[in-house]
Write a protein that holds these residues in place. Sequence first.
Motif, PDB file in Angstrom:
ATOM      1  N   ILE A  39       0.865  -1.197   0.000  1.00  0.00           N
ATOM      2  CA  ILE A  39       0.000   0.000   0.000  1.00  0.00           C
ATOM      3  C   ILE A  39       0.899   1.244   0.000  1.00  0.00           C
ATOM      4  O   ILE A  39       1.857   1.348   0.754  1.00  0.00           O
ATOM      5  N   ALA A  40       0.571   2.198  -0.871  1.00  0.00           N
ATOM      6  CA  ALA A  40       1.343   3.438  -0.970  1.00  0.00           C
ATOM      7  C   ALA A  40       0.386   4.632  -1.159  1.00  0.00           C
ATOM      8  O   ALA A  40      -0.799   4.452  -1.451  1.00  0.00           O
ATOM      9  N   TYR A  41       0.912   5.872  -0.996  1.00  0.00           N
ATOM     10  CA  TYR A  41       0.112   7.078  -1.240  1.00  0.00           C
ATOM     11  C   TYR A  41       1.012   8.079  -1.970  1.00  0.00           C
ATOM     12  O   TYR A  41       2.237   8.058  -1.881  1.00  0.00           O
ATOM     13  N   THR A  42       0.343   8.935  -2.707  1.00  0.00           N
ATOM     14  CA  THR A  42       1.134   9.915  -3.470  1.00  0.00           C
ATOM     15  C   THR A  42       1.504  11.126  -2.625  1.00  0.00           C
ATOM     16  O   THR A  42       2.614  11.671  -2.711  1.00  0.00           O
ATOM     17  N   HIS A  43       0.629  11.623  -1.762  1.00  0.00           N
ATOM     18  CA  HIS A  43       0.990  12.754  -0.888  1.00  0.00           C
ATOM     19  C   HIS A  43       0.037  12.827   0.300  1.00  0.00           C
ATOM     20  O   HIS A  43      -1.114  12.396   0.221  1.00  0.00           O
ATOM     21  N   ALA A  44       0.630  13.417   1.383  1.00  0.00           N
ATOM     22  CA  ALA A  44      -0.153  13.680   2.597  1.00  0.00           C
ATOM     23  C   ALA A  44       0.156  15.122   3.015  1.00  0.00           C
ATOM     24  O   ALA A  44       1.310  15.560   3.003  1.00  0.00           O
ATOM     25  N   THR A  45      -0.867  15.872   3.406  1.00  0.00           N
ATOM     26  CA  THR A  45      -0.670  17.297   3.745  1.00  0.00           C
ATOM     27  C   THR A  45      -1.428  17.662   5.009  1.00  0.00           C
ATOM     28  O   THR A  45      -2.519  17.137   5.271  1.00  0.00           O
ATOM     29  N   PHE A  46      -0.784  18.571   5.817  1.00  0.00           N
ATOM     30  CA  PHE A  46      -1.478  19.182   6.951  1.00  0.00           C
ATOM     31  C   PHE A  46      -2.449  20.236   6.423  1.00  0.00           C
ATOM     32  O   PHE A  46      -2.294  20.773   5.324  1.00  0.00           O
ATOM     33  N   ASP A  47      -3.394  20.562   7.259  1.00  0.00           N
ATOM     34  CA  ASP A  47      -4.356  21.590   6.862  1.00  0.00           C
ATOM     35  C   ASP A  47      -3.678  22.977   6.731  1.00  0.00           C
ATOM     36  O   ASP A  47      -4.048  23.773   5.882  1.00  0.00           O
ATOM     37  N   GLY A  61      -4.233   9.783  -3.059  1.00  0.00           N
ATOM     38  CA  GLY A  61      -3.520   8.950  -4.022  1.00  0.00           C
ATOM     39  C   GLY A  61      -3.093   7.601  -3.446  1.00  0.00           C
ATOM     40  O   GLY A  61      -2.015   7.092  -3.774  1.00  0.00           O
ATOM     41  N   ILE A  62      -3.983   7.008  -2.619  1.00  0.00           N
ATOM     42  CA  ILE A  62      -3.644   5.689  -2.052  1.00  0.00           C
ATOM     43  C   ILE A  62      -3.727   4.644  -3.169  1.00  0.00           C
ATOM     44  O   ILE A  62      -4.679   4.622  -3.951  1.00  0.00           O
ATOM     45  N   MET A  63      -2.748   3.766  -3.203  1.00  0.00           N
ATOM     46  CA  MET A  63      -2.714   2.705  -4.243  1.00  0.00           C
ATOM     47  C   MET A  63      -2.259   1.412  -3.573  1.00  0.00           C
ATOM     48  O   MET A  63      -1.486   1.448  -2.606  1.00  0.00           O
ATOM     49  N   ILE A  64      -2.780   0.283  -4.156  1.00  0.00           N
ATOM     50  CA  ILE A  64      -2.316  -1.021  -3.668  1.00  0.00           C
ATOM     51  C   ILE A  64      -1.709  -1.776  -4.845  1.00  0.00           C
ATOM     52  O   ILE A  64      -2.090  -1.580  -6.000  1.00  0.00           O
ATOM     53  N   SER A  65      -0.799  -2.676  -4.511  1.00  0.00           N
ATOM     54  CA  SER A  65      -0.183  -3.540  -5.539  1.00  0.00           C
ATOM     55  C   SER A  65       0.208  -4.853  -4.864  1.00  0.00           C
ATOM     56  O   SER A  65       0.140  -4.976  -3.645  1.00  0.00           O
TER      57      SER A  65
END
Length: 460
Positions: A39-47, A61-65
């Motif tokens: 499981i991966a994500y493309t970006h995470a951001t604070f408010d 942008g969560i993705m699984i493989s």
Amino acid sequence: LKEFVLTITAEGIDKMYDGNTQATVNLFDNRQPGDQLTIAYTHATFDTKNVGTGKSVFVNGIMISGRDADKYGYNTTTTTTADIVPKPITVMAVADSKEYNGTIVSDEVPTISPNLVFDDTAEFIQTYDTKNVGTGKTMSPSGRVNDGNDGNNYTVTYHTVDLGIITPKPITGSITAADKVYDGTIAATILTRTLNGVILRDDVSYVGGTANFDTPTVGQGKTVTGTGFSLTGADASNYTVNDSTTTKADILVLVVGTTLAVNASTFTHYSDQVTLTATVSGGAPLANGPQAAASVIFSIEGRVIRGNSNNANIPLVVSGPNLVATITVSILETTITGSMVPGTKGATAYFNDENINYKLVPNPTKASFEFSPGFNILVYPNPSPGLVNFKISVDAGAIVILDLYASDGQLVARVFEGFIPTGESKTIPYHGYLAQGIYRYRARIGNEVKMGNVIIIGVY
């Protein structure tokens, strides 16, 4: 359709303030045991980028493989929370040296370590412990960071240093001096004192010192030099000042009164002695300085009178605070050339070698007296049987008037009216008729009158 629905959640990871909203998270899911998934994500951001606790974090942008990825349907976004903690910085004062300016402000800027986040700016200053002059003064930093969050994105630790120096401020002192009347000394009186360059509301004054003219003599715009000045007041130690200065002032002429005296108000004979005394009041030397005048020349009716040594210049000698010159002379034909007619005479004094430091003022320098030449009259024979002779002798040439009166005051005759030369006698016989009785004669020269009786015992 997918065989299973995979629920993916996130756990936020705290971070130190770095000026951006980027976040990192750990992802978790409910996969079937034994399935292989990545499981991966493309970006995470604070408010927001600012410091805070429990801040929202958005994961996109969560993705699984993996081998079993095709079995699952899943969510591609999720949220969580995390903290952004302040960035610690150290603000340290630096050494500074300045001239006293009445404030604790330093022109130097404290150092910051580590550097601020990009785009954040600092407003840090440093100040001296006091405004006063000194060395090893404590420098203290203060201020804030402009980070869009009232500086709350940082924790600041302040460090002082004892490396401050404040040097005294040079200022200029000046004076004015009072004009004075000549007194034979160079002493001057300080009239005003001024300081230029003092910081507003500071307590400092220009004090002490003495002032002197360049010379003791009279003059305008004379140089006055003051020395020995210093500063006093609560803020005096914060300044340096010149201990000497110059200005201009005048020494004015000393006005001195003069008098002239004659020892007699009248004299009637050429042999009479007359004493002339000239006094220059206050004209004696001041502080070993020059006197008002050196000598005096006396004159009567414009004729110079000489002393016993035939000297016309009679020295003025010091007598107390005054100068005095005295001459005693006999009024002789050899003294006063030609006959002096009766009347008011003037004696004058002329002062020689007057000093520029004095102004001699007549008060007055002319003395008046009366010259009334004396005469004698002899009547013979008296009593007389009729013929009467009048013999008149004069000390000085003069016009003589001789009248004869009856006992009742009536004028009988003007016996004589004419000039008799100096030192001569004139016998005047009366040839008129005189009845027996007592008569009065009246002889006059100028204002001097002689009177007497004539007794007739027979008829002529």
